[in-house]
Design a protein around this motif. Structure first.
Motif, PDB file in Angstrom:
ATOM      1  N   ARG A   1      -7.415   1.245   3.440  1.00  0.00           N
ATOM      2  CA  ARG A   1      -6.907   1.162   2.126  1.00  0.00           C
ATOM      3  C   ARG A   1      -7.301   0.002   1.286  1.00  0.00           C
ATOM      4  O   ARG A   1      -7.351  -0.989   1.851  1.00  0.00           O
ATOM      5  CB  ARG A   1      -5.161   0.981   2.571  1.00  0.00           C
TER       6      ARG A   1
ATOM      7  N   ASP B   1       2.037   3.077  -2.256  1.00  0.00           N
ATOM      8  CA  ASP B   1       1.740   4.181  -3.248  1.00  0.00           C
ATOM      9  C   ASP B   1       0.264   4.392  -3.309  1.00  0.00           C
ATOM     10  O   ASP B   1      -0.375   4.992  -4.169  1.00  0.00           O
ATOM     11  CB  ASP B   1       1.969   3.731  -4.593  1.00  0.00           C
ATOM     12  N   ALA B   2      -0.556   3.933  -2.376  1.00  0.00           N
ATOM     13  CA  ALA B   2      -1.939   4.243  -2.189  1.00  0.00           C
ATOM     14  C   ALA B   2      -2.245   5.906  -2.394  1.00  0.00           C
ATOM     15  O   ALA B   2      -1.555   6.687  -1.605  1.00  0.00           O
ATOM     16  CB  ALA B   2      -2.740   3.791  -0.997  1.00  0.00           C
ATOM     17  N   GLU B   3      -3.154   6.174  -2.945  1.00  0.00           N
ATOM     18  CA  GLU B   3      -3.554   7.549  -3.260  1.00  0.00           C
ATOM     19  C   GLU B   3      -4.864   7.727  -2.252  1.00  0.00           C
ATOM     20  O   GLU B   3      -5.715   7.171  -2.166  1.00  0.00           O
ATOM     21  CB  GLU B   3      -4.124   7.768  -4.864  1.00  0.00           C
ATOM     22  N   LEU B   4      -4.634   9.006  -1.723  1.00  0.00           N
ATOM     23  CA  LEU B   4      -5.546   9.662  -0.597  1.00  0.00           C
ATOM     24  C   LEU B   4      -6.598  10.099  -1.554  1.00  0.00           C
ATOM     25  O   LEU B   4      -6.713  10.470  -2.495  1.00  0.00           O
ATOM     26  CB  LEU B   4      -5.123  10.535   0.177  1.00  0.00           C
ATOM     27  N   VAL B   5      -8.110   9.661  -0.983  1.00  0.00           N
ATOM     28  CA  VAL B   5      -9.299   9.871  -1.581  1.00  0.00           C
ATOM     29  C   VAL B   5     -10.171  10.938  -0.836  1.00  0.00           C
ATOM     30  O   VAL B   5     -10.216  10.637   0.429  1.00  0.00           O
ATOM     31  CB  VAL B   5     -10.245   8.508  -1.713  1.00  0.00           C
TER      32      VAL B   5
ATOM     33  N   ILE C   1      -5.895   2.607  -3.245  1.00  0.00           N
ATOM     34  CA  ILE C   1      -6.626   3.888  -2.771  1.00  0.00           C
ATOM     35  C   ILE C   1      -6.593   3.876  -1.151  1.00  0.00           C
ATOM     36  O   ILE C   1      -7.048   2.800  -0.681  1.00  0.00           O
ATOM     37  CB  ILE C   1      -7.740   4.302  -3.412  1.00  0.00           C
ATOM     38  N   HIS C   2      -6.835   5.191  -0.694  1.00  0.00           N
ATOM     39  CA  HIS C   2      -6.972   5.144   0.828  1.00  0.00           C
ATOM     40  C   HIS C   2      -7.844   6.170   1.017  1.00  0.00           C
ATOM     41  O   HIS C   2      -7.715   7.403   0.782  1.00  0.00           O
ATOM     42  CB  HIS C   2      -5.567   5.622   1.394  1.00  0.00           C
TER      43      HIS C   2
ATOM     44  N   GLN D   1      -8.819  -0.427  -5.687  1.00  0.00           N
ATOM     45  CA  GLN D   1      -9.885   0.503  -6.452  1.00  0.00           C
ATOM     46  C   GLN D   1     -10.485  -0.470  -7.208  1.00  0.00           C
ATOM     47  O   GLN D   1     -10.191  -1.285  -7.976  1.00  0.00           O
ATOM     48  CB  GLN D   1      -9.214   1.350  -7.217  1.00  0.00           C
TER      49      GLN D   1
ATOM     50  N   LYS E   1      -4.980  -0.415  -8.810  1.00  0.00           N
ATOM     51  CA  LYS E   1      -4.727   0.835  -7.994  1.00  0.00           C
ATOM     52  C   LYS E   1      -5.132   0.425  -6.844  1.00  0.00           C
ATOM     53  O   LYS E   1      -6.124   0.186  -6.386  1.00  0.00           O
ATOM     54  CB  LYS E   1      -5.144   1.989  -8.720  1.00  0.00           C
TER      55      LYS E   1
ATOM     56  N   HIS F   1       0.625  -1.294   0.107  1.00  0.00           N
ATOM     57  CA  HIS F   1      -0.072   0.035  -0.102  1.00  0.00           C
ATOM     58  C   HIS F   1       0.863   1.295   0.035  1.00  0.00           C
ATOM     59  O   HIS F   1       0.213   2.189   0.287  1.00  0.00           O
ATOM     60  CB  HIS F   1      -0.826   0.310   1.032  1.00  0.00           C
TER      61      HIS F   1
END
Length: 484
Positions: A393, A295-299, A409-410, A396, A407, A293
């Motif tokens: 996390r 590189d998880a993108e914040l949502v 995402i967080h 997606q 991908k 995780h």
């Protein structure tokens, strides 16, 4: 439904299997891993290391290592044993030599290949008697010792009496009887906070064919566990015809630090001996297990309501419905209203559908810290602060196809800050389209459903009194409900 192994809030555990064996130890039957007596009952010869007591260049030697340092046994009687074995596996006899003041046991006059084992080890130490083979090209053997770690609970069940373990080393379990399938003495290994790949294997001298240890593998959390499979094989070294050493692994990244567990039970069958018996097994760290995780993108919310959810009127009811005698989550019973941006019950103008957001949901178990006896209630908005796991996390999903995009995402800011702010006094908020996808992604990432064997499908019987299933695309309803 997609086939998913149920493991709530816990890293997915991959398992293999194997077993154990017995020797006489002080008049009792033992797993044989303590090395207190030679593994062959007769035909031994004692040897000396050179005429003057020194060690010749041609001698076969054994030394001991403990925690990376040379180990010299204290007290008299600790010895090494060389057992001759033919190409067909027949035993040709054995010879022994005690360890000297420098911690070396040595024998002259040996030729060919031998299995090397130990006898009369000091109390509190164990080793794997199945690993060490010597010959003329490899005369000098180092045997690694491990501490035997004391266990204090009975291990009668997975909850009040489970044996919680967290240290690396050998654990010795006394089995007073033969247990049936799925039962045994219950253990729970808490993977340390830095994560990694951990192995559990029984360590028994396979030259004795009297005890066959078995591990019953479970999945789940500290609050609830389900049986997965029986493990009675899997080690890399050769097993006996009856005795087989079990082997399985568990893994967790740093995201699950201190939260992931390996639940299992130990039992055994015997061949010609009676209970009670003892079985030793080794818990060891094999490798790192990096976070998936990083590189998880914040949502952040795009459909956040402008005001708090309406207060509830009436009685709260979960979103499952009884259809054909089966309770299930069915999305056809809930309709998205594009005008107000919320899901409703029955029709687009029906009662609002809510989600348990800032209040513990019935299907999210309490978090029980390692070593604790009571759990802590958690909700979506508190779980990452209470339990050391990146629960928000997720993998997606494509909102058109429902398939994973690859991908990570967080949802941490969207849930803990934004949607928390629009909950009513009960800790519930209205279900938007983006919350629906969040819930679906949580459900799939946490593996709540598995064709009848998933976490919610099993745990719902405990909290609801009946089992609840879900259609593939409707798993998101697990945390939803409405007032009526």
């Amino acid at each position: 439904m997609k086939k998913i192994i149920s493991l709530l809030l816990v890293v997915l555990l991959s398992f293999t299997f194997f077993c154990a064996c017995a020797v006489k130890e002080g008049g009792k039957q033992s797993s044989g891993s303590s090395g207190n007596e030679s593994s062959v009952p007769s035909g031994s010869e004692s040897g000396n290391s050179g005429e003057d007591g020194g060690i010749s260049e041609e001698a076969y030697t054994v030394s001991l290592v403990y925690k990376g340092q040379p180990f010299v046994p204290t007290g008299a009687g600790t010895y090494a044993q060389w057992t001759g074995i033919t190409e067909t596996g027949d035993i040709t006899g054995f010879q022994t030599a005690e360890f000297n003041e420098n911690g070396v046991a040595a024998l002259d006059g040996l030729e060919g290949e031998y299995r090397v084992t130990l006898g009369n080890l000091p109390e509190g130490y164990a080793y794997n008697p199945n690993l060490y083979v010597t010959n003329g090209d490899n005369r000098n053997i180092e045997i690694e010792l491990y501490p035997i770690i004391e266990v204090k609970k009975s291990g009668k069940d997975f909850y009040d009496n489970v044996i919680n373990i967290s240290q690396l080393g050998v654990y010795r379990v006394t089995l007073k009887k033969a247990y049936p399938l799925k039962e045994g003495v219950y253990f729970q290994f808490s993977i340390p906070r830095d994560g990694g790949v951990y192995s559990v294997q029984s360590i028994v001298d396979v030259m004795q064919n009297t005890i066959n240890p078995i591990a019953e593998i479970y999945t789940g959390s500290s609050a609830f566990k389900t049986w997965s499979h029986t493990c009675d094989d899997g080690v890399e070294f050769e097993n006996g015809s009856y005795t087989k050493n079990f082997y399985f692994e568990g893994k967790a990244s740093t995201d699950q630090q201190g939260f992931a567990i390996i639940p299992f039970a130990v039992r055994a069958t015997t061949n010609g001996i009676s209970f009670p018996i003892t079985v030793d097994f080794l818990v060891w760290r094999k490798d790192d297990f990096p976070s998936t995780h990083v590189d998880a993108e914040l949502v952040y919310a795009k459909q956040l309501p402008s005001e708090k959810a309406p207060e509830g009127v009436g009685t709260w009811r979960g979103a499952e419905t009884l259809e054909g005698g089966q309770w299930m989550f069915n999305g056809k019973n809930y309709v998205y209203n594009e005008e107000d941006g919320f899901y409703h019950v029955g029709t687009k103008d029906g009662p609002y559908l809510y989600v348990n957001m800032d209040v513990p949901d019935r299907f999210i178990p309490e978090y029980t810290p390692p070593g604790a006896t009571t759990g802590i209630p958690v909700s979506f908005t508190t779980i990452e602060n209470i339990a050391p796991v990146a629960y928000l996390r997720v993998a997606q999903l494509d909102h058109e196809t429902g398939e994973r995009t690859g991908k990570m995402i967080h949802y941490k800011p969207m849930i803990e800050q934004q949607y928390k702010s629009v909950c009513n006094s009960d800790g519930r908020c209205l279900v938007t389209e983006e919350l629906r996808w969040f819930l679906q992604e949580i459900c799939e990432s946490q593996q709540y459903f598995n064709d009848g064997y998933g976490w919610i499908e099993s745990y719902s019987l405990t909290v609801c009194g009946y089992s609840v299933s879900a259609l593939e695309d409707d798993q998101w309803l697990f945390a939803c409900g409405y007032y009526f």
